[in-house]
Design a protein around this motif. Structure first.
Motif, PDB file in Angstrom:
ATOM      1  N   LEU A 636       6.575   7.607  10.114  1.00  0.00           N
ATOM      2  CA  LEU A 636       5.807   6.473   9.612  1.00  0.00           C
ATOM      3  C   LEU A 636       6.185   6.248   8.155  1.00  0.00           C
ATOM      4  O   LEU A 636       6.513   7.194   7.432  1.00  0.00           O
ATOM      5  N   ALA A 637       6.130   5.005   7.734  1.00  0.00           N
ATOM      6  CA  ALA A 637       6.326   4.714   6.310  1.00  0.00           C
ATOM      7  C   ALA A 637       5.090   5.178   5.539  1.00  0.00           C
ATOM      8  O   ALA A 637       3.981   5.233   6.083  1.00  0.00           O
ATOM      9  N   LYS A 638       5.261   5.490   4.268  1.00  0.00           N
ATOM     10  CA  LYS A 638       4.136   6.009   3.486  1.00  0.00           C
ATOM     11  C   LYS A 638       3.060   4.971   3.226  1.00  0.00           C
ATOM     12  O   LYS A 638       1.937   5.329   2.863  1.00  0.00           O
ATOM     13  N   ASP A 639       3.398   3.696   3.397  1.00  0.00           N
ATOM     14  CA  ASP A 639       2.376   2.669   3.222  1.00  0.00           C
ATOM     15  C   ASP A 639       1.779   2.218   4.560  1.00  0.00           C
ATOM     16  O   ASP A 639       0.998   1.268   4.612  1.00  0.00           O
ATOM     17  N   ASN A 640       2.172   2.917   5.630  1.00  0.00           N
ATOM     18  CA  ASN A 640       1.592   2.604   6.940  1.00  0.00           C
ATOM     19  C   ASN A 640       0.109   2.977   6.938  1.00  0.00           C
ATOM     20  O   ASN A 640      -0.263   4.044   6.424  1.00  0.00           O
ATOM     21  N   PRO A 641      -0.766   2.128   7.488  1.00  0.00           N
ATOM     22  CA  PRO A 641      -2.207   2.419   7.458  1.00  0.00           C
ATOM     23  C   PRO A 641      -2.566   3.776   8.049  1.00  0.00           C
ATOM     24  O   PRO A 641      -3.477   4.452   7.551  1.00  0.00           O
ATOM     25  N   ALA A 643      -0.633   6.510   8.073  1.00  0.00           N
ATOM     26  CA  ALA A 643      -0.236   7.538   7.107  1.00  0.00           C
ATOM     27  C   ALA A 643      -1.229   7.605   5.952  1.00  0.00           C
ATOM     28  O   ALA A 643      -1.576   8.699   5.461  1.00  0.00           O
ATOM     29  N   ILE A 644      -1.711   6.452   5.513  1.00  0.00           N
ATOM     30  CA  ILE A 644      -2.677   6.403   4.416  1.00  0.00           C
ATOM     31  C   ILE A 644      -3.970   7.116   4.799  1.00  0.00           C
ATOM     32  O   ILE A 644      -4.556   7.861   4.001  1.00  0.00           O
ATOM     33  N   VAL A 645      -4.432   6.908   6.051  1.00  0.00           N
ATOM     34  CA  VAL A 645      -5.669   7.557   6.494  1.00  0.00           C
ATOM     35  C   VAL A 645      -5.528   9.073   6.444  1.00  0.00           C
ATOM     36  O   VAL A 645      -6.428   9.784   5.970  1.00  0.00           O
ATOM     37  N   ILE A 646      -4.397   9.603   6.914  1.00  0.00           N
ATOM     38  CA  ILE A 646      -4.179  11.054   6.887  1.00  0.00           C
ATOM     39  C   ILE A 646      -4.186  11.562   5.441  1.00  0.00           C
ATOM     40  O   ILE A 646      -4.784  12.607   5.125  1.00  0.00           O
ATOM     41  N   ALA A 647      -3.518  10.823   4.559  1.00  0.00           N
ATOM     42  CA  ALA A 647      -3.490  11.225   3.150  1.00  0.00           C
ATOM     43  C   ALA A 647      -4.894  11.207   2.556  1.00  0.00           C
ATOM     44  O   ALA A 647      -5.274  12.111   1.784  1.00  0.00           O
ATOM     45  N   GLU A 648      -5.694  10.211   2.882  1.00  0.00           N
ATOM     46  CA  GLU A 648      -7.069  10.131   2.372  1.00  0.00           C
ATOM     47  C   GLU A 648      -7.907  11.302   2.895  1.00  0.00           C
ATOM     48  O   GLU A 648      -8.728  11.871   2.156  1.00  0.00           O
ATOM     49  N   GLN A 649      -7.698  11.662   4.137  1.00  0.00           N
ATOM     50  CA  GLN A 649      -8.450  12.790   4.691  1.00  0.00           C
ATOM     51  C   GLN A 649      -8.087  14.100   3.990  1.00  0.00           C
ATOM     52  O   GLN A 649      -8.961  14.921   3.692  1.00  0.00           O
ATOM     53  N   LEU A 650      -6.795  14.285   3.757  1.00  0.00           N
ATOM     54  CA  LEU A 650      -6.375  15.497   3.060  1.00  0.00           C
ATOM     55  C   LEU A 650      -6.932  15.514   1.633  1.00  0.00           C
ATOM     56  O   LEU A 650      -7.388  16.562   1.141  1.00  0.00           O
ATOM     57  N   ALA A 651      -6.926  14.349   0.962  1.00  0.00           N
ATOM     58  CA  ALA A 651      -7.494  14.279  -0.385  1.00  0.00           C
ATOM     59  C   ALA A 651      -8.979  14.626  -0.359  1.00  0.00           C
ATOM     60  O   ALA A 651      -9.490  15.302  -1.271  1.00  0.00           O
ATOM     61  N   TYR A 652      -9.676  14.191   0.670  1.00  0.00           N
ATOM     62  CA  TYR A 652     -11.098  14.508   0.783  1.00  0.00           C
ATOM     63  C   TYR A 652     -11.303  16.018   0.906  1.00  0.00           C
ATOM     64  O   TYR A 652     -12.219  16.592   0.298  1.00  0.00           O
ATOM     65  N   VAL A 653     -10.433  16.670   1.701  1.00  0.00           N
ATOM     66  CA  VAL A 653     -10.522  18.128   1.850  1.00  0.00           C
ATOM     67  C   VAL A 653     -10.289  18.801   0.499  1.00  0.00           C
ATOM     68  O   VAL A 653     -11.011  19.743   0.115  1.00  0.00           O
ATOM     69  N   TYR A 654      -9.294  18.323  -0.263  1.00  0.00           N
ATOM     70  CA  TYR A 654      -9.018  18.896  -1.576  1.00  0.00           C
ATOM     71  C   TYR A 654     -10.231  18.748  -2.496  1.00  0.00           C
ATOM     72  O   TYR A 654     -10.635  19.702  -3.194  1.00  0.00           O
ATOM     73  N   LEU A 655     -10.827  17.572  -2.511  1.00  0.00           N
ATOM     74  CA  LEU A 655     -11.977  17.348  -3.387  1.00  0.00           C
ATOM     75  C   LEU A 655     -13.165  18.207  -2.973  1.00  0.00           C
ATOM     76  O   LEU A 655     -13.887  18.749  -3.816  1.00  0.00           O
ATOM     77  N   ALA A 656     -13.363  18.328  -1.651  1.00  0.00           N
ATOM     78  CA  ALA A 656     -14.502  19.108  -1.162  1.00  0.00           C
ATOM     79  C   ALA A 656     -14.348  20.586  -1.475  1.00  0.00           C
ATOM     80  O   ALA A 656     -15.350  21.311  -1.585  1.00  0.00           O
ATOM     81  N   THR A 657     -13.116  21.056  -1.639  1.00  0.00           N
ATOM     82  CA  THR A 657     -12.880  22.475  -1.921  1.00  0.00           C
ATOM     83  C   THR A 657     -12.513  22.697  -3.390  1.00  0.00           C
ATOM     84  O   THR A 657     -12.008  23.765  -3.757  1.00  0.00           O
ATOM     85  N   GLY A 658     -12.761  21.687  -4.244  1.00  0.00           N
ATOM     86  CA  GLY A 658     -12.588  21.845  -5.688  1.00  0.00           C
ATOM     87  C   GLY A 658     -11.152  21.826  -6.159  1.00  0.00           C
ATOM     88  O   GLY A 658     -10.853  22.329  -7.245  1.00  0.00           O
ATOM     89  N   ARG A 659     -10.242  21.251  -5.396  1.00  0.00           N
ATOM     90  CA  ARG A 659      -8.814  21.247  -5.760  1.00  0.00           C
ATOM     91  C   ARG A 659      -8.431  19.832  -6.221  1.00  0.00           C
ATOM     92  O   ARG A 659      -7.676  19.098  -5.584  1.00  0.00           O
ATOM     93  N   THR A 668      -0.868  10.083  -6.268  1.00  0.00           N
ATOM     94  CA  THR A 668       0.365   9.601  -6.900  1.00  0.00           C
ATOM     95  C   THR A 668       1.427   9.285  -5.851  1.00  0.00           C
ATOM     96  O   THR A 668       2.174   8.302  -5.962  1.00  0.00           O
ATOM     97  N   GLU A 669       1.486  10.134  -4.816  1.00  0.00           N
ATOM     98  CA  GLU A 669       2.484   9.940  -3.758  1.00  0.00           C
ATOM     99  C   GLU A 669       2.116   8.757  -2.861  1.00  0.00           C
ATOM    100  O   GLU A 669       2.979   7.965  -2.486  1.00  0.00           O
ATOM    101  N   PHE A 670       0.833   8.654  -2.513  1.00  0.00           N
ATOM    102  CA  PHE A 670       0.368   7.569  -1.638  1.00  0.00           C
ATOM    103  C   PHE A 670      -0.484   6.622  -2.480  1.00  0.00           C
ATOM    104  O   PHE A 670      -1.700   6.775  -2.586  1.00  0.00           O
ATOM    105  N   ARG A 671       0.147   5.664  -3.093  1.00  0.00           N
ATOM    106  CA  ARG A 671      -0.496   4.849  -4.115  1.00  0.00           C
ATOM    107  C   ARG A 671      -1.539   3.887  -3.560  1.00  0.00           C
ATOM    108  O   ARG A 671      -2.350   3.359  -4.307  1.00  0.00           O
ATOM    109  N   THR A 672      -1.497   3.621  -2.283  1.00  0.00           N
ATOM    110  CA  THR A 672      -2.448   2.646  -1.715  1.00  0.00           C
ATOM    111  C   THR A 672      -3.688   3.325  -1.136  1.00  0.00           C
ATOM    112  O   THR A 672      -4.457   2.704  -0.397  1.00  0.00           O
TER     113      THR A 672
END
Length: 694
Positions: A636-641, A643-659, A668-672
């Motif tokens: 998938l392209a990095k701007d594919n919707p 791919a963006i959802v997966i990136a947002e989910q991973l970011a949520y996990v990072y925030l929830a675990t203090g990272r 920075t990698e997934f700007r949208t």
């Protein structure tokens, strides 16, 4: 045969098993009763009541009772044999004394014929042999016709034999005989569609009814035979007679199937399925290499049409593959009949959710069509590499549908547009073939999220199909259903979407049956709309109810089961039943390969559930697995919707675990990427082709 395979999967209650197999006692948890012949006095009473009127049977004389006792003993006091003997005597075919004498003579001749026949069976068989030989002995038109009909009945299913089989065969005879079968006079007469011919048919049926060889239900206007009589009528014929009668029966059924498959005849054709299966089973025994002639191939083709229409696609596929093999060998792969059979097989593969096989069959159809021009004039107008005629564009339309099923939507769109433009030019906007191409293109556009263009195509197709076919024709129902799905995808007019798909569901239950695959798909589509409207518990109940039906009719491995489980997982999420949703999605992912176009979206739903359950490590691992595929294999392209959802989910996990630093690096990698992740409900069920509405 393993009896337990037929037990219900769940539920409560009792099961009554009747069997001659003594091993059935293994399941007799509530007890067993062993049946044998009647008591002598009961048997004599049954025989006399069957043989005489009430007044006559009440009048007992010593000679009659002694004869009845002797005949009852000869018949082994078997109820069926006693009733048949009584019916023969009551109709004055023989007196009680004559019947006893004739019966013993026939039975003695039957026993040495086949030592495999038990004494009890011989007793019963003889009671039918006596009246049947009486019919054959007295030569007349109605008796000869009755004998010929008896031979045909022997290869139909023993129940539900309707006069409509003969009437429909006569109605379709105007198109000519495609079966190549030599029929008996009674069938040739019935094809004339005259009152005299119908009267002759009923007279012959009346002869068989009067001699208790067949039964007639005036309420349903259907004939039937006792299964034992049915077997006897077939076994009494030699092999050559059986094969001749079987071919006549197959031809008669095939002629009763209209080549136009009108919607008005759908119920009748559905009633033919048991008779078709009875004939096909006998063909496997007598001629396992069928079809062997052009006529028998034509008959088999019509059987396959009915199987496909009834949603019995695996059975249709088996016949269609036999048909193509025969026609390719004897007619050639470019013959119109071969192409038509291959087209039908492609449609069957599509309904079986086998996109690769569907595309292969459609490509072969297109390859054949490309070089079969409708006229020399067309050949001179356009070069061979630019065909411009109806059958070619119709084949492209079918390929559009196959590519949509395979998830190749961009290619499907290009080919669908070419097919639609070509058919609009040659046939105009109101022709059913053009409407079919427009619908196939609209379905592709819907799943490319080009909703306005899809809507602009669906509305005129719906309006014109209603006018041409009526509101409840299967093709019209398909458009109505797809329009409801479109509203659901847009999250607009959800009340209208629910009403649309609910009405389609009820219509499909009535027209196709409650267990037809298209009916089950409407249940799935309705569940999606209910979830969008916050009615998750109602959607979950609907889907849980059809899981056993899908298991029985489609199988555990069918993509329809994946669709149902996926929608059930979504309903569980909508209802807050997180643990059940997790288990269901885990099952789906086990059977979904990573290169499937819907795998990313399915795993996104799985991650969402894990986030709700605070399974941070598992959610992070699943997100990382997907992002590795995106980074390395460019699935998938990095701007594919997605791919963006997966990136947002991973970011949520990072925030929830203090990272926080890792979350910022991901942004920075997934700007949208967006924020506000906690309130997002990601779609559980893939919207891709292959597990969507029909």
């Amino acid at each position: 045969m393993e009896i337990s395979d037929f037990f219900p999967i769940d539920g409560s209650g009792h099961i009554l098993i009747t069997s001659r197999n003594p091993r059935a006692k293994l399941y007799a948890t509530a007890g067993e009763i062993r049946f044998s012949g009647m008591d002598p006095e009961e048997g004599i009473n049954l025989l006399l009541k069957s043989a005489y009127t009430q007044n006559e049977s009440n009048h007992r004389d010593q000679q009659r009772e002694q004869l009845a006792r002797s005949l009852g003993a000869e018949l082994g006091y078997l109820p069926l044999a006693l009733s048949q003997a009584g019916a023969t005597i009551r109709r004055k075919i023989y007196t009680l004394e004559q019947y006893l004498r004739v019966y013993v003579g026939y039975r003695d001749r039957l026993l040495p014929k086949s030592m495999s026949i038990s004494v009890n069976n011989t007793n019963a068989i003889t009671t039918w042999e006596i009246p049947f030989r009486k019919i054959k002995k007295h030569v007349s038109v109605e008796n000869t016709d009755a004998v010929d009909l008896m031979h045909l009945f022997a290869f139909l299913h023993f129940d539900g034999i309707h006069e409509s089989i003969f009437r429909s065969s006569a109605a379709n005879s105007v198109d000519g005989d495609v079966t190549g079968v030599v029929y008996p006079d009674i069938i040739l007469s019935s094809l004339k569609q005259t009152e005299v011919a119908q009267a002759r048919l009923r007279q012959a049926l009346g002869v068989l009814t009067d001699h208790s060889l067949i039964d007639f239900d005036p309420g349903t206007r259907r004939y039937s035979q006792h299964p034992v009589v049915h077997r006897w009528a077939r076994d009494r014929l030699d092999q050559e007679e059986q094969l001749s009668s079987l071919n006549c029966t197959v031809g008669l059924l095939a002629r009763s199937i209209s080549p136009y498959l009108e919607a008005s005849g759908r119920a009748f054709r559905r009633s033919l399925v048991p008779h078709m299966e009875s004939c096909l089973q006998k063909l496997e025994n007598f001629a396992p290499s069928f079809p062997s002639t052009v006529g028998s191939a034509n008959s088999i083709e019509r059987f396959a049409w009915v199987y496909a229409e009834c949603g019995l696609w695996k059975k249709a596929k088996t016949l269609q593959k036999r048909l193509i093999q025969f026609r390719t060998k004897y007619l050639g792969r470019k013959h119109e009949d071969t192409i038509r059979a291959r087209y039908s097989l492609g449609q069957t593969y599509w309904n079986l959710f086998d996109p690769r096989s569907t595309i292969e069959e459609q490509r072969q159809v297109i390859a054949a069509r490309r070089w079969i021009w409708p006229s020399w004039f067309a050949y001179y107008i356009n070069p061979p590499w630019m065909p411009d005629f109806i059958s070619y564009y119709a084949a492209l339309s079918d390929l559009t549908l196959a590519l949509w099923l395979a998830g190749m939507r961009d290619t499907s769109k290009v080919i669908g547009m070419r097919a639609s433009v070509g058919l609009l030019k040659l046939l105009g906007p109101d022709d059913p073939i053009t409407l079919n191409a427009m619908f196939n293109l609209a379905r592709t556009l819907l799943h490319l999220r080009e909703w306005d263009r899809a809507h602009d195509l669906l509305i005129p197709v719906l309006r014109k199909r209603k006018k041409l076919f009526g509101p409840n024709h299967p093709d019209t129902l398909m458009v109505r259903n797809e329009l409801g799905v479109l509203y659901c995808e847009r999250r607009q007019n959800l009340a209208i979407a629910e009403r649309l798909v609910s009405n389609v569901l009820e219509a499909r239950k009535m027209v196709l049956g409650e267990e037809h695959a298209y009916t089950l798909w409407s249940v799935n589509d309705l569940s999606k709309i209910l979830c969008e409207r916050g009615k998750g518990p109602e959607a979950a109940t609907m889907l849980e109810d059809i899981i056993p039906v899908v298991t029985r009719t489609l199988g555990e491995e069918h993509v329809g089961m994946t669709m149902t489980k996926g929608n059930l997982a979504k309903a569980y999420v909508n209802s807050g039943r997180w643990m059940e949703a997790e288990r269901m999605l885990a099952q789906i992912l086990k059977s979904t390969p990573a290169d499937h176009p819907d795998w990313v979206q399915t795993i996104s739903g799985y991650v969402f559930v894990q986030i709700q359950l605070q399974q941070w490590r598992e959610a992070e691992k699943n997100c990382m697995d997907v992002l590795k595929l995106i980074r390395r294999k460019k699935v998938l392209a990095k701007d594919n919707p997605r791919a963006i959802v997966i990136a947002e989910q991973l970011a949520y996990v990072y925030l929830a675990t203090g990272r926080h630093s890792e979350a910022n690096a991901l942004r920075t990698e997934f700007r949208t990427m967006h924020t506000g992740l906690a309130d997002k409900l990601y779609r559980i069920v893939p919207d891709g082709a292959g597990i969507d509405s029909r």
